[in-house]
Design a protein around this motif. Structure first.
Motif, PDB file in Angstrom:
ATOM      1  N   GLN A  31     -26.362  -1.564  31.911  1.00 30.37           N
ATOM      2  CA  GLN A  31     -25.571  -2.723  32.337  1.00 30.37           C
ATOM      3  C   GLN A  31     -24.392  -3.040  31.428  1.00 30.37           C
ATOM      4  O   GLN A  31     -23.451  -3.712  31.839  1.00 30.37           O
ATOM      5  N   SER A  32     -24.469  -2.628  30.180  1.00 30.68           N
ATOM      6  CA  SER A  32     -23.426  -3.020  29.229  1.00 30.68           C
ATOM      7  C   SER A  32     -22.857  -1.790  28.546  1.00 30.68           C
ATOM      8  O   SER A  32     -23.613  -0.895  28.152  1.00 30.68           O
ATOM      9  N   SER A  49     -15.416  -4.287  24.813  1.00 34.98           N
ATOM     10  CA  SER A  49     -16.420  -4.112  25.852  1.00 34.98           C
ATOM     11  C   SER A  49     -15.738  -3.478  27.056  1.00 34.98           C
ATOM     12  O   SER A  49     -14.511  -3.493  27.169  1.00 34.98           O
ATOM     13  N   TYR A  51     -15.740  -3.332  31.281  1.00 33.67           N
ATOM     14  CA  TYR A  51     -16.196  -4.019  32.490  1.00 33.67           C
ATOM     15  C   TYR A  51     -15.831  -3.200  33.722  1.00 33.67           C
ATOM     16  O   TYR A  51     -14.881  -2.416  33.706  1.00 33.67           O
ATOM     17  N   SER A  52     -16.576  -3.441  34.792  1.00 30.76           N
ATOM     18  CA  SER A  52     -16.366  -2.666  36.030  1.00 30.76           C
ATOM     19  C   SER A  52     -14.950  -2.816  36.567  1.00 30.76           C
ATOM     20  O   SER A  52     -14.397  -1.889  37.161  1.00 30.76           O
ATOM     21  N   SER A  53     -14.364  -3.990  36.338  1.00 35.01           N
ATOM     22  CA  SER A  53     -13.023  -4.257  36.863  1.00 35.01           C
ATOM     23  C   SER A  53     -11.951  -3.617  35.989  1.00 35.01           C
ATOM     24  O   SER A  53     -10.771  -3.656  36.335  1.00 35.01           O
ATOM     25  N   ASN A  55     -10.548  -3.347  31.834  1.00 35.05           N
ATOM     26  CA  ASN A  55     -10.007  -4.380  30.974  1.00 35.05           C
ATOM     27  C   ASN A  55      -9.072  -3.777  29.944  1.00 35.05           C
ATOM     28  O   ASN A  55      -9.177  -2.607  29.588  1.00 35.05           O
ATOM     29  N   ARG A  66     -19.110   3.025  37.788  1.00 28.79           N
ATOM     30  CA  ARG A  66     -20.580   3.034  37.865  1.00 28.79           C
ATOM     31  C   ARG A  66     -21.092   4.138  38.777  1.00 28.79           C
ATOM     32  O   ARG A  66     -22.123   4.741  38.510  1.00 28.79           O
TER      33      ARG A  66
ATOM     34  N   GLN B 101     -25.771 -15.736  28.270  1.00 21.13           N
ATOM     35  CA  GLN B 101     -26.143 -14.526  28.999  1.00 21.13           C
ATOM     36  C   GLN B 101     -27.590 -14.130  28.749  1.00 21.13           C
ATOM     37  O   GLN B 101     -28.059 -13.151  29.303  1.00 21.13           O
TER      38      GLN B 101
END
Lengths: 108, 118
Positions: A31-32, A49, A51-53, A55, A66, B101
């Motif tokens: 997930q991360s 980090s 992210y799916s979008s 960055n 993914r 979170q």
């Protein structure tokens, strides 16, 4: 098969070049995702980090796919100070799973 | 503020000896991790603590390796009957739980202990 795989390099590029690093991971439930930077004989430090979008942080852009279980890092207008090893990292139940690292050397 | 500190910075020992490596996490960090990094490789997870208890010790390579964190702060990694293959940089990291979170937050690494087994 390793859980996180990277091309170890080294990548030797001139100042100002754009360079891309790729990484694949095996656990589809992860997930991360992160990129860490490690200077010679120093500890790893979080770069960003992922992210799916997608960055961006200044000259650095990270992407996550993914479906393909693929992570990338793009460095634009590379500087001498970008020379380091870049570690692709997946977090799994609290622990970090590191790739082998990709060595980058930026030359004048 | 102070970061994660590790002592000693370098340790040279002989095959078969016992060694202890110490980690002082960032004050207030509840989670503490140990990793091992061999030359040319990325760090490899060994064990992590949430408070005083080992939450995950699945990375310890065998029963010669043991770690404790008796008061939920300082941790000691203990290696018995050292072997040449134990030579590596042993990294410690700590993190604060992310309440939003409900996740363990960013891990901050110490400078490591370079262990050489002759």
């Amino acid at each position: 098969r390793k859980e996180v795989e990277q091309d170890p390099g080294p990548f030797n590029v001139p100042e100002g070049a754009t360079v891309a690093f790729n990484c694949t991971y095996s656990n589809s439930a992860s997930q991360s995702f992160f990129w860490y930077r490690q200077d010679c004989r120093k500890e790893p430090k979080l770069l960003m980090s992922v992210y799916s979008s997608g960055n961006e942080d200044g000259r650095f852009t990270a992407q996550l796919n993914r479906a393909s279980q693929y992570i990338s890092l793009l460095i634009r207008d590379s500087k001498l100070s970008d020379s380091a090893t870049y570690l692709c990292v997946v977090k799994d139940s609290g622990k970090l799973i590191f790739g082998q690292g990709t060595e980058l050397s930026v030359k004048p | 503020g102070a970061g994660v500190s590790q002592t000693p910075s370098n340790k040279v020992t002989e095959k078969g000896k016992y060694v202890e490596l110490r980690c002082d996490p960032i004050s207030g960090h509840t989670a503490l991790y140990w990793y091992r990094q061999s030359l040319g490789q990325g760090p490899e997870f060994l064990i992590y603590f949430q408070g005083t208890g080992a939450a995950d010790d699945s990375g310890l390579p065998n029963d010669r390796f043991f770690a404790v964190r008796p008061e939920g702060s300082v941790s000691t990694l203990k290696i018995q009957r050292t072997e040449r293959g134990d030579s590596a940089v042993y990294l410690c990291a700590s993190s604060l739980k992310d309440r939003v979170q409900n996740d363990l937050g960013e891990q901050f690494f110490g400078p490591g202990t370079r262990l050489t087994v002759l």
